[in-house]
Write an enzyme that holds these catalytic residues in place. Structure first.
Site, PDB file in Angstrom:
ATOM      1  N   TRP A  41       0.823  -1.208   0.000  1.00  0.00           N
ATOM      2  CA  TRP A  41       0.000   0.000   0.000  1.00  0.00           C
ATOM      3  C   TRP A  41       0.856   1.257   0.000  1.00  0.00           C
ATOM      4  CZ3 TRP A  41      -3.894  -1.973  -1.903  1.00  0.00           C
ATOM      5  CH2 TRP A  41      -4.412  -3.196  -1.469  1.00  0.00           C
ATOM      6  N   ASP A  50      -1.484   6.846   6.438  1.00  0.00           N
ATOM      7  CA  ASP A  50      -2.544   5.915   6.087  1.00  0.00           C
ATOM      8  C   ASP A  50      -2.745   5.015   7.309  1.00  0.00           C
ATOM      9  OD1 ASP A  50      -4.143   3.862   5.185  1.00  0.00           O
ATOM     10  OD2 ASP A  50      -2.903   3.351   3.450  1.00  0.00           O
ATOM     11  N   LYS A  58     -12.194  -1.791   8.653  1.00  0.00           N
ATOM     12  CA  LYS A  58     -11.431  -2.680   9.529  1.00  0.00           C
ATOM     13  C   LYS A  58     -11.738  -2.415  11.001  1.00  0.00           C
ATOM     14  CE  LYS A  58      -7.827  -2.758   5.998  1.00  0.00           C
ATOM     15  NZ  LYS A  58      -7.986  -4.109   5.459  1.00  0.00           N
TER      16      LYS A  58
END
Length: 356
Positions: free
Chosen positions: A100, A168, A192
Site C-alpha cells: 500500500w 494511512d 477494519k
C-alpha cells in the site's frame, strides 16, 4: 460457532449489526429505511454531525482539524493527498513498508518529486525501517502505520522534524492510544476498525491547504469537501451510518484506551502461541509485529493444507494469508472478542500436538 478473522472488510460488533439491520427496515422510527432517506435532510445531517463529533472526541482533535467522510477508499487518497499538497516542483518523503505504501509512492510521483527515505523491501517487508532521517525541505512525510499484508506496525511514530506528517491508518485507526495531534493528515478506510466498506475518514489540518499552484477538480479538492461538509456529492449514507454506530460502540466500551488494552491482550495471547508451538513460524521481527494482523507460516509447508482445512472445519474464517505472500494471517481488529482468540489458540495447540 463462527469466528471472523478476515483482514477487511472485517468483523463488526454484534450490536452494530443489529442496529444497522433495524435501520434498514425502519430508521429512528421514521418508517423510512436508512437506505432511502435524503442525504440533505435533517435526518442524515444529524448522523453526519454526530459521527464527526465522535471522531473528534475519540481522537482528541482540536479545532484546527477538519473531519471528512469521502468515497474512494485509501487508494483514492494515494492520489488525493499529493494532488492537494504537492506541487510539481516540490518533494514528498515516503517510507516504503509494503504494497500500500508502494502504491501511494507510485501515485505521488504523478504530481511531484518523491524521495523514498527508507524501505523494508529487502526483507519482504517483514520489519519497519528505523535508520533514516527527514531532511527538509520536503513538503510532507508519508507513512502507513499498519501493514495488513505483512503484519508490521509502527510502534513509535517517526520524528518529522517539523515536516507535516501524513498517515494511512486504514488498518489500525483507533486501535491503540496515539497522539493524533502529531499528524497533519490522516486517512483510513472504515472497513477494519470503524465500520463497513464504502467510506473513508480523512482528518486534516486546514493550514495544509491552498499551497499548490495546480487546478484541482472539485471532487478531489479537500477544501471543496470541507466547504460542503462532506456533501459535495451524495455521500455513502449507509456506510457513514454504520461508522456512527461503530463509533458509539467504541465510546461505550471505554474509547481508544479500552481498545488498546484489549488488543494488547489479544495479540499477546496469539503471538505467545505462535512463538512456543513448534509447527508455526511468525514472519515479522518481534519489535515490529502488528497487533492487528498476525502473519505466520508453517515450519513444514506440507502442513499448510491440513491447518487450513482444520480452521475451516471449526468455523475459523479469514485465516488465509494475502495472495501475494501466502501463509496465514489472523486479524485482531477492535470488534474481535478475546474468546475468538482463545478458541483459535486452542485449535493451534491441538494441531501442534497432532502434527508436531
Amino acid at each position: 460457532m463462527i469466528h471472523n478473522f478476515n483482514a477487511g472488510p472485517s468483523i463488526l460488533p454484534d450490536q452494530v449489526l443489529q442496529e444497522a439491520a433495524q435501520a434498514v427496515l425502519n430508521f429512528n422510527d421514521t418508517g423510512l429505511s436508512i437506505l432511502e432517506i435524503g442525504h440533505r435532510t435533517p435526518l442524515f445531517e444529524a448522523v453526519l454531525d454526530e459521527a464527526r463529533s465522535l471522531v473528534r472526541e475519540l481522537m482528541s482533535l482540536g479545532s484546527q482539524y477538519e473531519i471528512l467522510f469521502l468515497h474512494g477508499g485509501g487508494t483514492t487518497q494515494f492520489m488525493q493527498v499529493p494532488m492537494n499538497l504537492l506541487d510539481e516542483a516540490g518533494t514528498a518523503a515516503y517510507i516504503d513498508t509494503g504494497v500500500w505504501s508502494s502504491k501511494a509512492i507510485s501515485y505521488a510521483k504523478l504530481f511531484g518529486r518523491v524521495k523514498v527515505l527508507a524501505s523494508s523491501q529487502d526483507a519482504n517487508y517483514t520489519y519497519i525501517p528505523k535508520n533514516f532521517s527527514v531532511d527538509p525541505p520536503v513538503t510532507y512525510l508519508h507513512i502507513t502505520t499498519n501493514n495488513t499484508i505483512y503484519g508490521t506496525e509502527w510502534h513509535r511514530i517517526p520524528d518529522g522534524k517539523g515536516v507535516p506528517l501524513v498517515a494511512d491508518m486504514s488498518s489500525d485507526i483507533m486501535s491503540r492510544v496515539t497522539d493524533f495531534s502529531k499528524f497533519d493528515l490522516i486517512y483510513a478506510g472504515a472497513q477494519k476498525n470503524m465500520g463497513a466498506a464504502g467510506v473513508t475518514l480523512v482528518v486534516l489540518k486546514k493550514s495544509l491547504l491552498g499551497k499548490v499552484q495546480r487546478k484541482i477538480p472539485g471532487i478531489l479538492d479537500y477544501q471543496k469537501h470541507i466547504e460542503a461538509g462532506s456533501m459535495l456529492n451524495t455521500p455513502p449514507v449507509f456506510a457513514i451510518y454504520v461508522t456512527l454506530l461503530t463509533l458509539r460502540w467504541l465510546k461505550a466500551q471505554g474509547g481508544v484506551a479500552a481498545m488498546d488494552k484489549a488488543n494488547t491482550e489479544k495479540a499477546g495471547l496469539l503471538y505467545d502461541a505462535l512463538d512456543r508451538l513448534p509447527v508455526f513460524k511468525p514472519t515479522v521481527v518481534k519489535e515490529d509485529r502488528s497487533r492487528m494482523n498476525a502473519c505466520f507460516v508453517m515450519k513444514d509447508p506440507a502442513l499448510e493444507q491440513a491447518f487450513a482445512e482444520r480452521c475451516k472445519q471449526e468455523g475459523m474464517y479469514g485465516v488465509k494469508g494475502h495472495r501475494s505472500v501466502g501463509g496465514f494471517r489472523i486479524s485482531l481488529y477492535n470488534a474481535l472478542p478475546l474468546s475468538s482468540v482463545k478458541d483459535i489458540v486452542a485449535l493451534m495447540e491441538d494441531f501442534a500436538k497432532t502434527h508436531g
